[in-house]
Motif scaffolding. Sequence first.
Motif, mmCIF file in Angstrom:
data_model
loop_
_atom_site.group_PDB
_atom_site.id
_atom_site.type_symbol
_atom_site.label_atom_id
_atom_site.label_comp_id
_atom_site.label_asym_id
_atom_site.label_seq_id
_atom_site.Cartn_x
_atom_site.Cartn_y
_atom_site.Cartn_z
ATOM 1 N N GLY A 55 0.810 -1.208 0.000
ATOM 2 C CA GLY A 55 0.000 0.000 0.000
ATOM 3 C C GLY A 55 0.844 1.258 0.000
ATOM 4 N N PHE A 56 1.954 1.219 0.742
ATOM 5 C CA PHE A 56 2.854 2.375 0.772
ATOM 6 C C PHE A 56 3.460 2.627 -0.606
ATOM 7 C CE2 PHE A 56 7.226 3.891 1.032
ATOM 8 C CZ PHE A 56 7.045 5.108 1.659
ATOM 9 N N GLY A 59 0.833 4.090 -2.928
ATOM 10 C CA GLY A 59 0.616 5.504 -2.632
ATOM 11 C C GLY A 59 1.780 6.371 -3.048
ATOM 12 N N ALA A 62 1.622 6.881 -6.768
ATOM 13 C CA ALA A 62 0.562 7.842 -7.092
ATOM 14 C C ALA A 62 1.005 9.273 -6.777
ATOM 15 C CB ALA A 62 -0.709 7.493 -6.320
ATOM 16 N N CYS A 63 1.676 9.457 -5.648
ATOM 17 C CA CYS A 63 2.149 10.792 -5.278
ATOM 18 C C CYS A 63 3.210 11.296 -6.255
ATOM 19 C CB CYS A 63 2.711 10.777 -3.857
ATOM 20 S SG CYS A 63 1.469 10.572 -2.567
ATOM 21 N N ARG A 66 1.419 12.269 -9.399
ATOM 22 C CA ARG A 66 0.654 13.504 -9.170
ATOM 23 C C ARG A 66 1.597 14.701 -9.187
ATOM 24 N NH1 ARG A 66 -3.453 14.986 -4.181
ATOM 25 N NH2 ARG A 66 -3.469 17.226 -4.526
ATOM 26 N N THR A 101 8.753 14.743 2.363
ATOM 27 C CA THR A 101 8.068 13.644 3.040
ATOM 28 C C THR A 101 8.999 12.945 4.030
ATOM 29 O OG1 THR A 101 6.624 13.295 1.130
ATOM 30 C CG2 THR A 101 6.871 11.454 2.658
ATOM 31 N N ASN A 113 2.838 16.261 -0.248
ATOM 32 C CA ASN A 113 2.708 16.078 -1.692
ATOM 33 C C ASN A 113 2.293 17.414 -2.300
ATOM 34 O OD1 ASN A 113 0.798 14.186 -4.089
ATOM 35 N ND2 ASN A 113 3.003 14.363 -3.968
ATOM 36 N N GLU A 220 -6.146 -2.685 0.717
ATOM 37 C CA GLU A 220 -4.955 -2.049 1.273
ATOM 38 C C GLU A 220 -4.109 -1.408 0.182
ATOM 39 O OE1 GLU A 220 -2.835 -4.972 3.443
ATOM 40 O OE2 GLU A 220 -4.321 -5.135 5.059
ATOM 41 N N THR A 223 -6.166 2.546 -2.218
ATOM 42 C CA THR A 223 -6.632 3.325 -1.070
ATOM 43 C C THR A 223 -7.345 4.608 -1.453
ATOM 44 O OG1 THR A 223 -4.428 4.358 -0.982
ATOM 45 C CG2 THR A 223 -4.808 2.426 0.410
ATOM 46 N N SER A 224 -7.326 4.986 -2.730
ATOM 47 C CA SER A 224 -7.960 6.250 -3.121
ATOM 48 C C SER A 224 -8.307 6.194 -4.598
ATOM 49 C CB SER A 224 -7.024 7.441 -2.850
ATOM 50 O OG SER A 224 -5.894 7.409 -3.721
ATOM 51 N N VAL A 227 -5.140 6.458 -6.804
ATOM 52 C CA VAL A 227 -4.386 5.219 -6.990
ATOM 53 C C VAL A 227 -5.112 4.296 -7.971
ATOM 54 C CG1 VAL A 227 -3.504 3.162 -5.839
ATOM 55 C CG2 VAL A 227 -3.340 5.389 -4.711
#
Length: 374
Positions: A55-56, A59, A62-63, A66, A101, A113, A220, A223-224, A227
């Motif tokens: 999951g990390f 994410g 995705a960050c 973005r 971060t 982010n 997990e 998460t959004s 993602v």
Amino acid sequence: RAMAVLAGLAAGTLVHVGLGFGLGAPRPPVAVAPLLEPIRWPLAVPSFSVGLLPGFLAGALACILRSFGDMVASQRANDPNWRRPDYANIEAGVMADGLGTLFAGLIGTMGLNTYSASVGLSVATEVKARRVGLGVGLGWIALAFIPGSSVVVMAIPRPVLGAALLFASAFIVLSGISILGQRMLDARRTIVVGLGFLVGISFDEIPDFYARALSASAQELLTSSLVLGLFTALGLNALFRIGAVKSRHLVWTPAAGHAVLRQFLMDSAAADGARTEEVGRIAQIAEEFATAAPSLVEGPVEVTTRFDEFVLDVAFAWTGGALQPGPVPSFDAGVDEEAMLNGITFHLIQRLADRTHRRTLPDGRQELRCEVDQ
């Protein structure tokens, strides 16, 4: 214009209070503390769980993308002649985002982010000076040492904050659409963009469906909406790249007309996502060649295209006379009109292309290759 959003927030808050709605969200309790207070190092010892790693990583990816998108939008907003992403600048920006971060984790606060609405606000107000960004950053750092400073932001009514976010988001959405509009899209690329966007939105619109359809491990990972939309677009893009070709060929005859040649070039450009403006130049080159072809070509013409991120390359190979500079245009009776017109065509092609190459192939055919930078 530069103060439009602040003025809108102030006016919206006054109207909200004046209509008797209060200040919306409850304010968190704030203990009395000195005006300035040092950041306290967290007492908890950092720990690592392998189960949280997928999951990390999702994410984090995705960050990163973005941040990539926000920086591309910023580059385009600051450069009227923007053509493609400046990857060195993006690399530095992603590195800065990651270091932010990292330090946030060291002091025990949430990760950071980029914020797309800030880019949209910059586009809307046309405030793009670097010193403004530095001033805003220093201001946020100063507020971090003032207890209860977040209460001021949280006291703004949520409907007013929503309106401000909607205003800024409209500009960032338009910027993204305009970037997409600079490229030609075939059916595959349209599906990648469209489904990635729609599936991402569906995550927030029908959360119950994903709660039932996804396993615990998948939940997990996804998460959004960001993602989910990201993985959908990346997966479709990888799938559609299977079997993709870098060069395309067409056997064309002058009798078939220019429309067949133009359609072939448009299909090739759309499949490779070429820039619309440069594709127009390639199409004009093909039209000029089609004008001269009847007097040069003996048989079919082999047309080859090679398009990539930086160069559009189209080559014509045929049996017959070479397309070359002709005599100086003249109204004299003895001038070779055919050679003169072909010379004018060759001159126009040279003006339309960034580079032209002429040669005689080993099999005796003539070749004209034109390159257009994009």
